[in-house]
Design a protein around this motif. Structure first.
Motif, PDB file in Angstrom:
ATOM      1  N   LEU A  39      47.011  96.550  29.852  1.00 52.57           N
ATOM      2  CA  LEU A  39      46.799  95.284  30.558  1.00 52.57           C
ATOM      3  C   LEU A  39      47.604  95.237  31.855  1.00 52.57           C
ATOM      4  O   LEU A  39      47.110  94.764  32.885  1.00 52.57           O
ATOM      5  CB  LEU A  39      47.161  94.099  29.658  1.00 52.57           C
ATOM      6  N   LYS A  40      48.826  95.739  31.833  1.00 53.96           N
ATOM      7  CA  LYS A  40      49.646  95.773  33.045  1.00 53.96           C
ATOM      8  C   LYS A  40      49.018  96.700  34.090  1.00 53.96           C
ATOM      9  O   LYS A  40      49.014  96.394  35.285  1.00 53.96           O
ATOM     10  CB  LYS A  40      51.067  96.214  32.728  1.00 53.96           C
ATOM     11  N   TYR A  41      48.467  97.808  33.630  1.00 55.53           N
ATOM     12  CA  TYR A  41      47.762  98.719  34.536  1.00 55.53           C
ATOM     13  C   TYR A  41      46.544  98.017  35.131  1.00 55.53           C
ATOM     14  O   TYR A  41      46.295  98.092  36.330  1.00 55.53           O
ATOM     15  CB  TYR A  41      47.361  99.991  33.796  1.00 55.53           C
ATOM     16  N   GLN A  78      45.158  96.790  39.036  1.00 56.57           N
ATOM     17  CA  GLN A  78      43.806  97.051  39.548  1.00 56.57           C
ATOM     18  C   GLN A  78      43.039  95.767  39.845  1.00 56.57           C
ATOM     19  O   GLN A  78      41.887  95.822  40.276  1.00 56.57           O
ATOM     20  CB  GLN A  78      43.013  97.875  38.515  1.00 56.57           C
ATOM     21  N   GLY A  79      43.653  94.613  39.590  1.00 54.01           N
ATOM     22  CA  GLY A  79      43.005  93.334  39.843  1.00 54.01           C
ATOM     23  C   GLY A  79      41.993  92.934  38.789  1.00 54.01           C
ATOM     24  O   GLY A  79      41.113  92.113  39.048  1.00 54.01           O
ATOM     25  N   LYS A  80      42.114  93.492  37.572  1.00 50.21           N
ATOM     26  CA  LYS A  80      41.137  93.219  36.523  1.00 50.21           C
ATOM     27  C   LYS A  80      41.600  92.166  35.518  1.00 50.21           C
ATOM     28  O   LYS A  80      40.807  91.692  34.714  1.00 50.21           O
ATOM     29  CB  LYS A  80      40.785  94.514  35.803  1.00 50.21           C
ATOM     30  N   LYS A  87      45.249  89.260  34.636  1.00 48.04           N
ATOM     31  CA  LYS A  87      46.548  88.721  35.011  1.00 48.04           C
ATOM     32  C   LYS A  87      47.355  88.532  33.742  1.00 48.04           C
ATOM     33  O   LYS A  87      46.956  87.778  32.853  1.00 48.04           O
ATOM     34  CB  LYS A  87      46.375  87.386  35.751  1.00 48.04           C
ATOM     35  N   VAL A  88      48.463  89.273  33.608  1.00 41.04           N
ATOM     36  CA  VAL A  88      49.361  89.094  32.473  1.00 41.04           C
ATOM     37  C   VAL A  88      50.186  87.845  32.779  1.00 41.04           C
ATOM     38  O   VAL A  88      50.881  87.780  33.783  1.00 41.04           O
ATOM     39  CB  VAL A  88      50.259  90.327  32.250  1.00 41.04           C
ATOM     40  N   LEU A  89      50.090  86.852  31.902  1.00 38.77           N
ATOM     41  CA  LEU A  89      50.705  85.558  32.162  1.00 38.77           C
ATOM     42  C   LEU A  89      52.097  85.423  31.554  1.00 38.77           C
ATOM     43  O   LEU A  89      52.954  84.737  32.107  1.00 38.77           O
ATOM     44  CB  LEU A  89      49.802  84.440  31.637  1.00 38.77           C
ATOM     45  N   SER A  90      52.308  86.037  30.410  1.00 38.39           N
ATOM     46  CA  SER A  90      53.623  85.967  29.758  1.00 38.39           C
ATOM     47  C   SER A  90      53.831  87.193  28.889  1.00 38.39           C
ATOM     48  O   SER A  90      52.873  87.856  28.483  1.00 38.39           O
ATOM     49  CB  SER A  90      53.736  84.699  28.904  1.00 38.39           C
ATOM     50  N   GLU A  91      55.092  87.465  28.619  1.00 38.18           N
ATOM     51  CA  GLU A  91      55.448  88.622  27.786  1.00 38.18           C
ATOM     52  C   GLU A  91      56.809  88.361  27.162  1.00 38.18           C
ATOM     53  O   GLU A  91      57.779  88.086  27.866  1.00 38.18           O
ATOM     54  CB  GLU A  91      55.501  89.879  28.649  1.00 38.18           C
ATOM     55  N   GLN A  92      56.880  88.435  25.842  1.00 34.17           N
ATOM     56  CA  GLN A  92      58.139  88.288  25.119  1.00 34.17           C
ATOM     57  C   GLN A  92      58.196  89.360  24.038  1.00 34.17           C
ATOM     58  O   GLN A  92      57.295  89.447  23.210  1.00 34.17           O
ATOM     59  CB  GLN A  92      58.260  86.919  24.462  1.00 34.17           C
ATOM     60  N   ILE A  93      59.256  90.157  24.073  1.00 31.35           N
ATOM     61  CA  ILE A  93      59.434  91.196  23.060  1.00 31.35           C
ATOM     62  C   ILE A  93      60.824  91.044  22.468  1.00 31.35           C
ATOM     63  O   ILE A  93      61.817  91.016  23.194  1.00 31.35           O
ATOM     64  CB  ILE A  93      59.258  92.604  23.658  1.00 31.35           C
ATOM     65  N   GLN A  94      60.890  90.924  21.131  1.00 34.39           N
ATOM     66  CA  GLN A  94      62.155  90.861  20.416  1.00 34.39           C
ATOM     67  C   GLN A  94      62.090  91.905  19.309  1.00 34.39           C
ATOM     68  O   GLN A  94      61.691  91.613  18.184  1.00 34.39           O
ATOM     69  CB  GLN A  94      62.394  89.464  19.857  1.00 34.39           C
ATOM     70  N   GLU A  95      62.472  93.133  19.655  1.00 40.79           N
ATOM     71  CA  GLU A  95      62.330  94.243  18.718  1.00 40.79           C
ATOM     72  C   GLU A  95      63.086  94.025  17.416  1.00 40.79           C
ATOM     73  O   GLU A  95      62.585  94.370  16.348  1.00 40.79           O
ATOM     74  CB  GLU A  95      62.791  95.548  19.388  1.00 40.79           C
TER      75      GLU A  95
END
Length: 108
Positions: free
Chosen positions: A46-48, A52-54, A56-64
Motif C-alpha cells: 500500500l505504501k508503494y 504511485q498515486g494509487k 492514500k495511507v491514512l493511518s498506521e499504528q504498530i505495537q509489536e
C-alpha cells in the motif's frame, strides 16, 4: 488467537490485526509469523502504491509487543488495491482453514 478485522467505511478501508496466535512459544510461532508476513506485505505494498498515486495511507499504528497492527487507506485505483487486499485475505483465509483455533477473520 489473532483477530483480523477489515472494515470498509465511506471509501476508507481499515485493517486491524490484534492478538497473538498462541500456536507455539514466542519466536517459534509459525502462525503468528505467517500473519505478520501477510500484514506487513500488505502495508508495504500500500505504501508503494501510495508513491504511485494509487492509494492514500491514512493511518498506521504498530505495537509489536501487544501483537497489534492497525492501518487505514483510501483507494484511488480500486483495481490494484482490491487485488492486493484480495491476495492478503486469501492468505489469512488459508491460515484460518488450517489453524482455526489461532486466527479469526471478520469482514464488515
Amino acid at each position: 488467537m489473532t483477530c483480523v478485522n477489515v472494515d470498509k467505511i465511506n471509501g476508507i478501508t481499515v485493517i486491524s490485526v490484534s492478538g497473538h496466535a498462541n500456536y507455539s512459544n514466542d519466536g517459534n510461532d509459525i502462525v503468528c509469523a505467517a500473519i505478520s508476513t501477510i500484514t506487513q506485505s500488505l502495508l508495504q505494498t500500500l505504501k508503494y502504491y501510495e508513491e504511485q498515486g494509487k492509494c492514500k495511507v491514512l493511518s498506521e499504528q504498530i505495537q509489536e509487543s501487544l501483537g497489534c497492527c492497525m492501518f487505514s487507506f483510501m483507494s484511488l485505483s480500486e483495481i490494484e488495491t482490491d487485488a492486493i487486499l484480495t491476495m492478503a485475505m486469501m492468505g489469512y483465509s488459508m491460515l484460518q482453514n488450517s489453524y482455526p483455533k489461532n486466527i479469526s477473520i471478520n469482514i464488515n
